[in-house]
Design a protein around this motif. Sequence first.
Motif, mmCIF file in Angstrom:
data_model
loop_
_atom_site.group_PDB
_atom_site.id
_atom_site.type_symbol
_atom_site.label_atom_id
_atom_site.label_comp_id
_atom_site.label_asym_id
_atom_site.label_seq_id
_atom_site.Cartn_x
_atom_site.Cartn_y
_atom_site.Cartn_z
ATOM 1 N N LEU A 1 118.878 -23.139 -129.051
ATOM 2 C CA LEU A 1 119.276 -23.569 -127.727
ATOM 3 C C LEU A 1 120.062 -22.217 -126.955
ATOM 4 O O LEU A 1 120.639 -21.443 -127.977
ATOM 5 N N PRO A 2 119.720 -22.051 -125.748
ATOM 6 C CA PRO A 2 120.400 -20.826 -125.272
ATOM 7 C C PRO A 2 121.932 -20.820 -125.363
ATOM 8 O O PRO A 2 122.483 -22.147 -125.161
ATOM 9 N N LEU A 3 122.771 -20.050 -125.347
ATOM 10 C CA LEU A 3 124.268 -20.091 -125.325
ATOM 11 C C LEU A 3 124.818 -20.939 -124.108
ATOM 12 O O LEU A 3 125.811 -21.617 -124.389
ATOM 13 N N SER A 4 123.959 -20.752 -123.062
ATOM 14 C CA SER A 4 124.548 -21.553 -121.699
ATOM 15 C C SER A 4 124.624 -23.141 -122.316
ATOM 16 O O SER A 4 125.149 -23.724 -121.269
ATOM 17 N N ILE A 5 123.574 -23.589 -122.954
ATOM 18 C CA ILE A 5 123.630 -25.020 -122.970
ATOM 19 C C ILE A 5 123.929 -25.591 -124.470
ATOM 20 O O ILE A 5 124.016 -26.732 -124.711
ATOM 21 N N MET B 1 114.027 -34.873 -125.273
ATOM 22 C CA MET B 1 114.339 -33.481 -125.955
ATOM 23 C C MET B 1 113.061 -32.522 -126.407
ATOM 24 O O MET B 1 111.864 -32.795 -126.600
ATOM 25 N N VAL B 2 113.244 -31.028 -125.910
ATOM 26 C CA VAL B 2 112.325 -30.123 -125.910
ATOM 27 C C VAL B 2 113.093 -28.972 -126.493
ATOM 28 O O VAL B 2 114.083 -28.982 -126.288
ATOM 29 N N ALA C 1 119.446 -29.916 -119.920
ATOM 30 C CA ALA C 1 120.466 -30.992 -119.886
ATOM 31 C C ALA C 1 120.735 -31.335 -121.482
ATOM 32 O O ALA C 1 121.602 -32.285 -121.540
ATOM 33 N N GLN C 2 120.162 -30.870 -122.444
ATOM 34 C CA GLN C 2 120.416 -30.974 -123.752
ATOM 35 C C GLN C 2 121.836 -30.499 -124.241
ATOM 36 O O GLN C 2 122.374 -30.791 -124.977
ATOM 37 N N GLY C 3 122.497 -29.558 -123.141
ATOM 38 C CA GLY C 3 123.730 -29.210 -123.415
ATOM 39 C C GLY C 3 124.581 -29.754 -122.477
ATOM 40 O O GLY C 3 124.277 -30.892 -122.108
ATOM 41 N N GLY D 1 129.235 -34.078 -124.424
ATOM 42 C CA GLY D 1 128.789 -32.841 -125.224
ATOM 43 C C GLY D 1 127.173 -32.702 -125.571
ATOM 44 O O GLY D 1 126.459 -33.311 -124.867
ATOM 45 N N ARG D 2 126.862 -31.991 -126.585
ATOM 46 C CA ARG D 2 125.397 -31.623 -126.884
ATOM 47 C C ARG D 2 124.750 -32.644 -127.496
ATOM 48 O O ARG D 2 125.173 -33.311 -128.617
ATOM 49 N N VAL D 3 123.525 -32.945 -126.934
ATOM 50 C CA VAL D 3 122.604 -33.792 -127.647
ATOM 51 C C VAL D 3 121.855 -33.370 -128.808
ATOM 52 O O VAL D 3 120.906 -32.255 -128.676
ATOM 53 N N VAL D 4 122.004 -33.638 -129.962
ATOM 54 C CA VAL D 4 121.327 -33.280 -131.235
ATOM 55 C C VAL D 4 120.660 -34.214 -131.873
ATOM 56 O O VAL D 4 119.378 -34.211 -132.168
#
Length: 700
Positions: A22-26, A238-239, A362-364, A373-376
């Motif tokens: 994931l990019p740092l932004s998310i 999720m992608v 939106a995953q972040g 929080g982040r979706v994992v």
Amino acid sequence: MAKQFLHLAKLICSLVAITSNLPLSIAGEWIVETHSLVIRAPATIAGVEDAAIGDFGVPMYGASMLGELVRSTDNSLACEPFQKAVVQPAHGLPPVLLAERGGCYFIEKAYNAEKAGFKGILIYDNTVERLLTMAAPEDRPEIAKLANDISISTALLTKATGQKLADTLKNGDSVVVELDFKESMTHPDNRVEWEFWTSSNDVCGSSCDRQSRFKLDFAETAINLEKRGYTQFKPHFMVQKCLDSPSSQMCRNNCVHNGRYCAMDSIPEALQSSYNGRQVVEENKRQLCIRQQAESKHQAWLWWTYVHLFNTHCKMQDRTFDSSCAQRQIQATNLSLHAIEDCMGSSDADTDHPLLQAEYDAQGTESIGEAAGRVVLLPTVIINNKQYRGRLDTVSITKALCAGFDETTEPEVCLTGNIQENNCAVDSQTCWANDSMRLDACIDTYRGYVCKCPDGWRGNGQQCSDINECLEGTAGCDHTCINELGSYHCECDEGFNLFGGQGSPGFCYPKDMCGQDNGGCEGPCYSANGTSVCSCGAGLRLADNGKTCVDIDECAEQLADCTQQCVNKHPHKSGVPYSCSCDLGFSLNLEDRHQCVKTSEFLSQMGVSLKAASWWSLAAASGAAAVLAILAGYAIQRFRIRQEMHEEIHEIMRQYMPLDSAEAANASETLFPSHKIASFKPTSLSPNRKTFVGRGENEA
């Protein structure tokens, strides 16, 4: 044991890979959802600690449970099935197992506790670290499937908290705790916003099995809640970005839009010849477009309709998971297939897709809020910006949604028996009650109960007193207000009907008092203000009883305008109230039939009338056919006047020149030649026609 640690290492590595991709932004912080562990006894360790909610079992969102801790001396890790049924604590509270981490998977400990009869399990860490979320090992499907049989609450404690509890139990003290989930779910208002992070893949293992089953089972409930405005739902998928070159075989098989969006779940090897991750991402994109199209039609619940159809008819195991099957299900929802395909676009395009890009972002935490929080984990349910932890099934998710409503605003489904018990039925509730009236102030809610005085009562809910709406002037009754305990009713005066008035404002409107037996009236009846008003015709007045009519003697009461003689008559018998007549030598005036004039003057009036009659006869003869009807009516009127004049002349001649009948007839013939009144015959006249109908009647 080595094999278990190997599987655990694989799971941890997979989560690290997701995070690093994931990019740092998310790549926001993973939120560990907790509930409060309230230690009630003994007093030496009393206090409140955090407990991390497990991602299996059924959390008691919006509720709490008081229990007594139990620790097994011969199965302290709870990795083995308990050989004996749990011994009920001495205080009669539900038993809650305290177990140490290690030796087996978390889910195995919870499964063994459930089978032994424990009502909850608290696992404490064996390492000093912050709280973690316990999850099922998806790489061990035979272990992960145990989640389907776990319905108790599960939570992880820190090592310090768990050791404190364990030491207290070891000293022989009873430990009473409250598992408090009341504030684990936010409940700000009367609508719940929730999201479901999922995948269209139905063969990726136990996770996909749970998702597919949930979509089928929960669709009806979801549609009902969405239609009635209780919830606002949004699906997510999720992608991830392709880690290899976009032209590589891996990216082409698992990604769309030149490696921008790739599947995160796997396809079993047995089905890889027919399906790959690319088809999963394309179906995910299709479902996002379906949601967008459904929202544009203000029918967002149609997403659930489609998903239920798709999961029923389009399955990888049946080799029906393809675009043609999806298109048939779209047509069954009456959504625009053209608009959805236009939204999807080409999966080979080397461009961003707005809906898939929004999912990736939106995953972040940027799109779903810092609190979520982040979706994992997949699947993940987010309710009111809080990530749900627990079993994915209809009852568990419904309970979590119900916990998200402000108290007393929840839908009816939240108060049904399979969701929660009636909290007002327990003896511990403290609301006011009137047993004789079977009335109380307790209002059952999903979270418990609230005390509120019923309508018609005033107080704080623990004490209620009757409101006297009649005395306070708030009833709104038109006529009479009768207070009752907890209510009131309105009454109307005699002759009025009541509209409303049973615990609500009452309007009184008059009855039709003339509808039956003419209101008892002999003459005309009028209904006014709830009574019958009788009246009488001309020449009559009401008797003292106000119902019957009696004759008015106009002559005796000097109400008639006759100048000489007045004869009273009964209107019912003669049709007139009275008549006027004249003394000898006088006749009734042709213009005013109440006045008597000398006979000579009458004859003079008659001559003028005859001339006028001749003139009008000549005019009638020369008139147009269009006015024949008017002239005929006029001729009849004049004929009647001549009859009266003939009677007057005959009377005069009889007085001054006595003649027999034949002579009188001849005299009449002389006065009225046949060419003027051809049909006139004295014998056809009524006797004594020198009378006059009283004023107000038609003259004849």
